[in-house]
Each structure stands twice: as C-alpha cells, then as structure tokens.
Scaffold this active site. Structure first.
Site, PDB file in Angstrom:
ATOM      1  N   LYS A   1     -20.564  -4.772 -22.092  1.00 21.74           N
ATOM      2  CA  LYS A   1     -21.305  -4.949 -20.697  1.00 21.74           C
ATOM      3  C   LYS A   1     -22.038  -3.424 -20.450  1.00 21.74           C
ATOM      4  O   LYS A   1     -22.531  -2.953 -20.494  1.00 21.74           O
ATOM      5  CB  LYS A   1     -20.964  -5.254 -19.399  1.00 21.74           C
TER       6      LYS A   1
ATOM      7  N   SER B   1     -22.865  -7.046 -15.694  1.00 27.54           N
ATOM      8  CA  SER B   1     -21.680  -7.338 -15.019  1.00 27.54           C
ATOM      9  C   SER B   1     -21.242  -6.042 -14.194  1.00 27.54           C
ATOM     10  O   SER B   1     -21.660  -4.644 -14.882  1.00 27.54           O
ATOM     11  CB  SER B   1     -20.775  -8.050 -16.067  1.00 27.54           C
TER      12      SER B   1
ATOM     13  N   TYR C   1     -14.963  -6.834 -23.462  1.00 27.08           N
ATOM     14  CA  TYR C   1     -15.871  -6.856 -22.787  1.00 27.08           C
ATOM     15  C   TYR C   1     -16.482  -6.058 -20.968  1.00 27.08           C
ATOM     16  O   TYR C   1     -17.276  -5.910 -21.341  1.00 27.08           O
ATOM     17  CB  TYR C   1     -15.143  -8.136 -21.408  1.00 27.08           C
TER      18      TYR C   1
ATOM     19  N   ASN D   1     -27.006 -22.117 -31.338  1.00 23.45           N
ATOM     20  CA  ASN D   1     -26.163 -21.250 -31.440  1.00 23.45           C
ATOM     21  C   ASN D   1     -26.867 -19.862 -31.278  1.00 23.45           C
ATOM     22  O   ASN D   1     -27.850 -19.540 -32.532  1.00 23.45           O
ATOM     23  CB  ASN D   1     -24.973 -21.184 -32.175  1.00 23.45           C
TER      24      ASN D   1
HETATM   25  N1  LIG Z   1     -19.525 -15.329 -13.801  1.00 22.93           N
HETATM   26  C1  LIG Z   1     -19.095 -14.187 -13.263  1.00 22.93           C
HETATM   27  O1  LIG Z   1     -17.876 -14.269 -12.754  1.00 22.93           O
HETATM   28  C2  LIG Z   1     -19.749 -12.912 -13.908  1.00 22.93           C
HETATM   29  C3  LIG Z   1     -20.275 -12.073 -13.649  1.00 22.93           C
HETATM   30  C4  LIG Z   1     -20.184 -10.735 -13.922  1.00 22.93           C
HETATM   31  C5  LIG Z   1     -21.166 -10.866 -15.316  1.00 22.93           C
HETATM   32  N2  LIG Z   1     -21.060 -12.279 -15.797  1.00 22.93           N
HETATM   33  C6  LIG Z   1     -22.246 -13.171 -16.888  1.00 22.93           C
HETATM   34  O2  LIG Z   1     -22.691 -13.543 -16.391  1.00 22.93           O
HETATM   35  C7  LIG Z   1     -22.989 -14.465 -18.073  1.00 22.93           C
HETATM   36  C8  LIG Z   1     -23.465 -16.100 -17.842  1.00 22.93           C
HETATM   37  O3  LIG Z   1     -21.545 -15.826 -17.140  1.00 22.93           O
HETATM   38  P1  LIG Z   1     -21.194 -17.812 -16.672  1.00 22.93           P
HETATM   39  O4  LIG Z   1     -20.191 -17.488 -16.163  1.00 22.93           O
HETATM   40  O5  LIG Z   1     -22.420 -18.387 -15.921  1.00 22.93           O
HETATM   41  O6  LIG Z   1     -20.935 -18.250 -18.199  1.00 22.93           O
HETATM   42  P2  LIG Z   1     -20.232 -20.524 -18.231  1.00 22.93           P
HETATM   43  O7  LIG Z   1     -19.397 -19.752 -19.492  1.00 22.93           O
HETATM   44  O8  LIG Z   1     -20.130 -21.019 -16.864  1.00 22.93           O
HETATM   45  O9  LIG Z   1     -21.467 -20.468 -18.811  1.00 22.93           O
HETATM   46  C9  LIG Z   1     -22.190 -19.572 -20.415  1.00 22.93           C
HETATM   47  C10 LIG Z   1     -23.178 -20.687 -20.904  1.00 22.93           C
HETATM   48  O10 LIG Z   1     -23.369 -20.030 -22.547  1.00 22.93           O
HETATM   49  C11 LIG Z   1     -23.087 -20.899 -23.140  1.00 22.93           C
HETATM   50  N3  LIG Z   1     -23.107 -19.882 -24.948  1.00 22.93           N
HETATM   51  C12 LIG Z   1     -21.285 -19.712 -24.976  1.00 22.93           C
HETATM   52  N4  LIG Z   1     -21.648 -18.940 -26.558  1.00 22.93           N
HETATM   53  C13 LIG Z   1     -23.091 -19.698 -26.972  1.00 22.93           C
HETATM   54  C14 LIG Z   1     -24.048 -19.091 -27.909  1.00 22.93           C
HETATM   55  N5  LIG Z   1     -23.831 -18.680 -29.446  1.00 22.93           N
HETATM   56  N6  LIG Z   1     -25.307 -19.993 -27.714  1.00 22.93           N
HETATM   57  C15 LIG Z   1     -25.802 -20.369 -26.759  1.00 22.93           C
HETATM   58  N7  LIG Z   1     -24.457 -20.460 -25.888  1.00 22.93           N
HETATM   59  C16 LIG Z   1     -23.747 -20.205 -25.854  1.00 22.93           C
HETATM   60  C17 LIG Z   1     -22.328 -21.908 -23.104  1.00 22.93           C
HETATM   61  O11 LIG Z   1     -21.956 -22.824 -23.880  1.00 22.93           O
HETATM   62  C18 LIG Z   1     -22.528 -21.961 -21.728  1.00 22.93           C
HETATM   63  O12 LIG Z   1     -22.986 -23.279 -21.073  1.00 22.93           O
HETATM   64  C19 LIG Z   1     -22.394 -14.343 -19.303  1.00 22.93           C
HETATM   65  O13 LIG Z   1     -23.090 -13.357 -20.147  1.00 22.93           O
HETATM   66  C20 LIG Z   1     -21.102 -13.117 -18.151  1.00 22.93           C
HETATM   67  O14 LIG Z   1     -20.363 -12.507 -18.426  1.00 22.93           O
HETATM   68  C21 LIG Z   1     -20.587 -14.037 -14.891  1.00 22.93           C
END
Ligand SMILES: NC(=O)c1ccc[n+]([C@@H]2O[C@H](COP(=O)([O-])OP(=O)(O)OC[C@H]3O[C@@H](n4cnc5c(N)ncnc54)[C@H](O)[C@@H]3O)[C@@H](O)[C@H]2O)c1
Length: 253
Positions: A161, A144, A157, A64
C-alpha cells in the site's frame, strides 16, 4: 442522484464485493457506464443486474486481473463494451493475508503483489493507450491507512500500500500532460467480506473509541470519496492520497 459521471466509461476491479461493489453501484447511480470486474463471475452478475435494475448501465468483466494480460484484457473489454471510450479506472482488487515475518511464504507474497501491486502498474500502460488525451481520464488506486501507519503482521500489505502511494504520485507526474489524473484513497478499517476474518467486537470497539468521528467507516464512505476523485469536481486534484478514516490516523498521539 447527481449525474456527474454521465456517460463516462468506468472499470472497477474487484467490484464483486465490498468497497468495489459499492463504488460500482454509486457510479452507476451517477450515470457512469460501469464495467464490473471480479475474478468471481458469480459475484459480478448480481452487481451488473442491480445497477441495471436501478436504471443504470453496466457490463460484466469477469476476469483475473493479476497479470499484465489480465488487466489489459479487462481494460480493453471495458473500452469495447463502453462503445470505444474509457474514462475512469479504479484499481481496487486485492488479495490479502496478514502474516508474521517468519510466516511469510513466497506464494502468498507473490499473489498479493500480482493482484494488489503489479496489476496497478500494468493497468497504467493500457489505460494510457485507451484514454482520449482530449477528454483525459481519472485513475483512483485504493491504498490504505496502512500506507501511512503500520501494525505488526503487515509487512507485505503495508509495503504494497505504501508502494501504491509512490505509483500514484509518479504516474500523476508522468500522465498529467495527457490530462490523466491519478489519485489514491486510504481507507481505515471498513467492514467488508474481505475483512470479516480479521475482525472481532473488541477490536472494533477499540477502533471506534480512538476514532474522533466515533464510528467505523463504511463502504459507502469510501465509495463516495472514490466517486469524488473520479469526477470533474476533482478536476485540479492529482497525485493525492485522500485518507478516509474518521480522523483515526492523524490523532491519538
Ligand atoms: N475493507 C477495509 O477495511 C480496507 C481498508 C483499507 C484498504 N482496503 C482496500 O480496499 C480494497 C477493497 O477491499 P475490500 O475489503 O472491499 O475487499 P473484498 O475482499 O471484500 O473484495 C475484493 C474483491 O476483489 C476480488 N479479487 C481478488 N483478486 C482478484 C483478481 N485477481 N482479479 C479480479 N478480482 C479479484 C475478490 O474476488 C473480491 O470480490 C482493497 O484494495 C483493500 O486492500 C480495504
């Protein structure tokens, strides 16, 4: 694939799913020694196994990262498992809830800040301690398009960001003399496990219609941008936020 990250030790937080997992896989294919972090150990192991099955090198860092000690231990573990070097950090992990202003609760805001904001600040302390000033290093923070444009229900959020962009610039200013580059990527909506609950077909169709390149982004699109910023091809790039969004953010006036 181009072995432009050969031998570099890279830690990717939240790499058990989505953008983080794809970044880990691509870095593994590009020769990096990939330290795969996630809070969920059951998600970490298959990513490590896949990288190894494809001929790459990877280690599990199931932790974590949502505290100063947590992200410090993850970076130290990467440094040690990687044979005493540390070159690339991708601050990708996030825990996200979209809430209207009256519904924002202290517990949700604290968790979002701990995982997605404070850990990025704490990560800088430890990364600086283990990155070799001669070789330098790269830090990529996953921000983001919500740092650039905002929608309803995203005060926390969007605030986080936007803050990540400020951290990125300030850290780049401070760490350039140590040859550490600090950049961010700003993805638009990308289908992942994490975004599943907030997506529906009508909203996707609307997004696609407003996107000049005519499709949603993919985790592959975002991971390639992160790999580029982590590589020597980006050797004179720091303090930047690279928007990866098919053009949607700066069009549609
Ligand atoms: N998917 C999108 O549309 C999108 C768009 C813009 C930005 N983002 C950013 O991209 C990043 C990844 O997004 P995603 O959609 O792939 O997320 P996701 O939720 O699919 O994966 C995130 C992973 O982080 C892990 N996680 C959460 N808390 C944790 C902790 N305390 N310690 C270790 N691991 C932890 C989760 O278990 C998960 O496996 C994030 O920062 C998100 O804000 C995503």
């Amino acid at each position: 694939m181009n072995q432009d990250l050969l031998g570099r030790v890279a830690l990717i937080t939240g790499a058990g799913a989505g953008i983080g997992r794809e970044t880990a896989l691509q870095m593994g294919a590009r020769g990096a020694i990939v330290c795969v972090n996630d809070i969920k150990e059951e998600l970490v192991i298959p990513v490590v196994d896949t990288i190894k099955d494809r001929g790459g090198k990877a280690f599990a860092v199931p932790m974590n990262i949502a505290s100063r000690e947590g992200i410090r231990d993850a970076i130290r573990s990467a440094f040690e498992q990687g044979g005493g070097r540390f070159d690339i950090l991708v601050n990708n992990a996030a825990w996200v809830r979209y809430q209207a202003i009256p519904e924002i609760m202290p517990e949700t805001m604290d968790r979002m800040l701990d995982v997605g904001f404070k850990s990025v600040v704490w990560s800088l302390q430890e990364a600086v301690a283990v990155m070799d000033p001669q070789r330098g290093g790269s830090i990529v923070n996953v921000a983001s398009v919500a740092a650039l444009r905002s929608a309803a229900n995203s005060v926390v959020y969007s605030g986080i960001k936007s803050g990540i962009m400020g951290i990125t610039r300030a850290a780049a200013a401070e760490l350039g003399a140590r040859n550490i580059r600090v950049n961010a990527v700003c993805p638009s909506a990308v289908p992942t496990e994490g975004t599943q609950r907030n997506r529906d077909a009508a909203r996707d169709a609307n997004r696609i219609a407003r996107t000049p390149l005519g499709r949603l982004g993919t985790v592959e699109d975002i991971a390639r941008a992160i790999c580029f910023l982590s590589s020597d091809d980006a050797g004179f790039i720091t303090a930047q936020g690279l928007t990866v969004d098919g053009g949607i953010t700066l069009t549609n006036i």
